[in-house]
Design a protein around this motif. Structure first.
Motif, short mmCIF file in Angstrom:
data_model
loop_
_atom_site.label_atom_id
_atom_site.label_comp_id
_atom_site.label_asym_id
_atom_site.label_seq_id
_atom_site.Cartn_x
_atom_site.Cartn_y
_atom_site.Cartn_z
N TYR B 224 43.68 32.87 31.74
CA TYR B 224 43.27 32.59 33.12
C TYR B 224 44.15 31.51 33.71
O TYR B 224 44.37 30.47 33.08
N ARG B 279 45.74 36.30 34.38
CA ARG B 279 44.68 36.67 35.31
C ARG B 279 44.51 35.54 36.31
O ARG B 279 44.27 34.39 35.91
N GLY B 281 42.62 34.44 40.27
CA GLY B 281 41.53 34.85 41.14
C GLY B 281 40.33 33.94 41.03
O GLY B 281 40.38 32.91 40.34
N ILE B 283 37.60 34.26 39.42
CA ILE B 283 37.12 34.11 38.04
C ILE B 283 37.90 33.01 37.32
O ILE B 283 37.34 32.18 36.60
N ASN B 316 34.19 38.64 38.09
CA ASN B 316 34.93 38.14 39.24
C ASN B 316 34.08 38.19 40.51
O ASN B 316 34.14 37.30 41.35
N GLN B 320 33.17 35.04 42.89
CA GLN B 320 33.44 35.02 44.33
C GLN B 320 32.20 34.59 45.10
O GLN B 320 32.29 33.77 46.03
N ARG B 363 42.42 35.83 46.38
CA ARG B 363 42.59 36.63 45.17
C ARG B 363 43.35 35.90 44.07
O ARG B 363 43.70 36.51 43.08
N TYR B 424 38.70 43.46 40.32
CA TYR B 424 39.92 42.67 40.44
C TYR B 424 40.20 42.33 41.90
O TYR B 424 41.03 41.48 42.19
#
Lengths: 278, 437
Positions: B224, B279, B281, B283, B316, B320, B363, B424
């Motif tokens: 991440y 990754r 975003g 998350i 995710n 958000q 994102r 995603y």
């Protein structure tokens, strides 16, 4: 109330911002009224309804510019399937920001971005009406809420919609703005294309003390040479004038006239698009 | 458009399944996946990315530095403000311009509104219809009036702030290199803050709504990556960090991340050290910066039992929703602190130079880099969008998911893959889209 117009919205090369303008940035009243007037049978960002082959539409919105050979066939098909075709936004009308790339040879563009350009199958960016007849054109980057509502209300009532042909200056005067073309210095704040750009944006830029960058394309019968002379008189360079005219609607014959002086001097970054020779 | 077509063929005893999604609905742009499962084993798999490229990095060459924010905001219709602010940051670094703290705060405020707005779009318009079994939000209108009204209330309150600061909610224009041409007034911001406070309950309700939806149990190892906050939740400043202990400044980004072209795609893949998928975003941000979330955001996260770090990519959506609550608190705090009346445009001379900037787009981490010459003309540009950061990881996750659920029916496999892709929250026209064979 008559039946709702059977409507489809197609996206081609663009940022999809104009779709979001409708779905997200309109006021709730306009959004709900739109749903009262239009029945969206195809709108990929909003609904997973599948496209039906050989369907017929009362109204088709085409968003985005055309930049692949497959898309040329697709828009031709959409034209055949639809009673009314509306170009939706600056990219459909004049190619939008990606049309800046049309002033650079395609191979050079591909090489700048991708290490292996042979894999790419890109073509230049074209406005939609180069391939099909477009009945009405919503302009602007992004489209304007009021103009959109006026258009669909007129179409739903089977009336001819009213689209403005006069320059941004008219709206600016009505809004009681100080003329930034006369007052301010600096490219962003005073190289204003308002006198030659079509109105309908409710002076989005000038009310924020920004010069109009011509996203709505030329008005009817603009005086481009005089506009260029005014900019030169204010001390702007030919390169600066070129960039201003080619930001959103550089592919229109009128604005490319304003850009001509610079590229004809064999400017290092640009060359005249051969396929669009005036 | 291609349809989903389950096929079974082959020798007796052997079962061949083909998974084909030609065009994901309710994702930004077009996208698709293709897989063949033979005898419960993954035989072939492709995530094809094919959408016509728009050559932003190409046509920016030869344009003036001040055009970069405006032009690159047209990369994406959902997160134009993020591109705008990242480009501004990178260009200012390239030409050697420093802006005052007040301007930075104002930019942080508008960047927060962008994150919240984009999450509202994704959760209500793109993701929710999946879970309740409707085609889209428009079709949900008659049966889910509460949810749709809540969506409309929240977006109106948040858009009003973006509009006040940026001059317009979509493709803002009052923010330019050096500052703001027409900053709003404190009085107007205060008034809008009152409206924003009213939708805080709606935001909490959103978290509860998504907390109630069934989430598949699917855990996967990922690296991440997000900016790390320094006292504040990261929005437009901070070091770039990863769950594996990476800590770099945005100036060193290019030494650690590398892009490469893949045969199936018009999007370039990006990896850490040129090979490891990452990754980015919501998350990742919540995983790495949970402690910096507002107290209300943390308490609602506890209420739905959200634990960090999570390894489930579908989470995710929850991250958000939690960020919407945190974002509203962040905006309210910034409105108290900021002094809009004192903001102007910093006078500046153009120096030749180069510079990169990273901010957190909705994102994930977004990188812009420019080299500007002495006349203020851009000589080279590089943009790495969150979806480009994620593309390699998405392919890896899909592959692992397919291996895990290879024994199930074709329809079920397809639905699970679609859910993963949509979680995603890919933005295909940002990265240059994903598509068909």
């Amino acid at each position: 109330m008559a039946d709702k117009l059977k409507t489809a919205l197609f996206k081609f090369t663009c940022c999809a911002g104009c779709q979001f303008q409708l779905l997200y940035f309109f006021s709730p009243e306009s959004f709900l009224e739109t749903l009262d007037l239009l029945d969206f049978v195809y709108f990929r960002m909003a609904t997973s309804k599948e496209l039906k082959e050989d369907d017929h539409y009362d109204l088709a919105f085409i968003e985005g510019a055309i930049s692949t050979t497959e898309d040329i066939e697709k828009v031709k098909k959409i034209r055949k399937q639809s009673d009314i075709v509306v170009g939706y936004g600056a990219c459909a009308a004049h190619g939008g920001v990606q049309s800046i790339g049309d002033w650079t040879p395609q191979r050079k563009l591909e090489e700048t971005v991708y290490p292996n350009p042979l894999q790419m199958k890109s073509i230049k960016v074209h406005p939609v009406d180069e391939f099909i007849r477009v009945d009405y054109q919503l302009r602007g980057c992004p489209i304007d809420e009021v103009e959109f509502m006026e258009l669909i209300r007129a179409l739903a009532a089977k009336k001819e919609p009213y689209l403005r042909e006069y320059p941004v200056c008219v709206e600016c005067k009505f809004a009681n703005n100080i003329c930034i073309l006369l007052m301010r210095q600096g490219v962003l704040e005073s190289m204003c294309l308002g006198p030659v750009t079509r109105a309908g944006c409710r002076v989005a830029c000038t009310r924020n003390m920004r010069a109009c960058f011509g996203c709505r394309g030329p008005m009817t019968n603009p005086n481009i040479p005089e506009m260029v002379r005014t900019f030169k008189g204010k001390g702007f360079t030919e390169h600066e004038i070129f960039t201003r005219f080619t930001e959103y609607a550089g592919l229109s014959p009128e604005f490319s006239e304003g850009a001509r002086a610079y590229y004809e001097r064999k400017a290092p970054y640009y060359e005249r698009p051969e396929w669009r020779a005036a | 458009m291609r349809e989903r077509r389950p096929t079974t063929s082959g020798r007796s005893g052997e079962q061949r399944k083909r998974i084909d999604v030609g065009y994901f609905a309710r994702t930004e742009g077009e996208g698709g996946i293709h897989a063949v499962i033979s005898d419960h084993k993954l035989e072939s798999f492709a995530l094809d990315i094919w959408e016509p490229p728009r050559f932003f990095e190409g046509f920016l060459v030869g344009r003036f530095y001040y055009e970069a924010p405006e032009l690159t905001s047209r990369v994406c219709g959902i997160c134009p403000v993020s591109h705008h602010e990242t480009a501004t940051k990178a260009v200012e670094k390239a030409i050697g311009l420093k802006v005052d703290e007040n301007t930075t705060k104002m930019r942080r405020l508008i960047a927060w509104t962008q994150i919240v707005a984009s999450h509202i779009i994704h959760l209500y318009m793109l993701a929710l219809p999946d879970y309740v079994g409707y085609d889209g939000l428009i079709e949900m209108l008659p049966d889910f009036p509460d949810e749709v009204q809540r969506f409309l209330r929240m977006k109106t309150a948040v858009n009003a702030i973006t509009d006040a600061i940026g001059g317009r909610a979509l493709h803002t224009m009052s923010s330019i290199v050096g500052g703001f041409t027409r900053p709003t007034s404190k009085k107007r911001l205060k008034k809008l803050a009152e409206e924003l406070k009213k939708v805080k309950d709606d935001a909490a309700e959103t978290v509860r709504l998504f907390g109630r939806l069934p989430t598949p149990q699917f855990e996967i190892e990922s690296t991440y990556v997000s900016l790390l906050g320094d006292g504040d939740y990261p929005v437009n400043a901070g070091m770039l960090g990863s769950s594996d202990g990476l800590r770099i400044s945005e100036n060193d980004y290019r030494q650690h991340f590398r892009e490469w072209q893949v045969p199936t795609a018009n999007t370039k893949y990006t990896g850490l050290d040129g090979k490891n998928p990452v990754r980015v975003g919501a998350i990742s941000r919540v995983n790495l910066n949970y402690d910096l979330l507002s107290p209300d955001a943390k308490s609602i996260a506890q209420e739905i039992g959200y634990s960090v770090p999570t390894r489930n990519p579908i989470h995710n959506n929850l991250a958000q929703a939690i960020e919407i609550v945190g974002g509203i608190d962040g905006c309210l705090e910034l409105i108290d602190e900021v002094d809009p009346e004192s903001i102007g445009v910093a006078r500046h001379e153009v120096k030749a130079g180069e510079g990169g900037g990273i901010t957190e787009a909705p994102r994930g981490s977004l990188y812009h880099w420019y080299r500007v010459n002495g006349e203020g003309i851009i000589e080279a540009a590089d943009i790495v969008t969150p979806t480009a950061h994620n593309a390699f990881n998405l392919e890896k996750d899909l592959r692992e998911l397919l291996v895990e659920i290879a024994e199930r029916e074709v329809d079920e496999i397809t639905l699970e893959c679609e859910k993963l892709v949509r979680a995603y929250d890919p933005c295909f026209s940002c990265s240059v889209h994903i598509v068909k064979t």
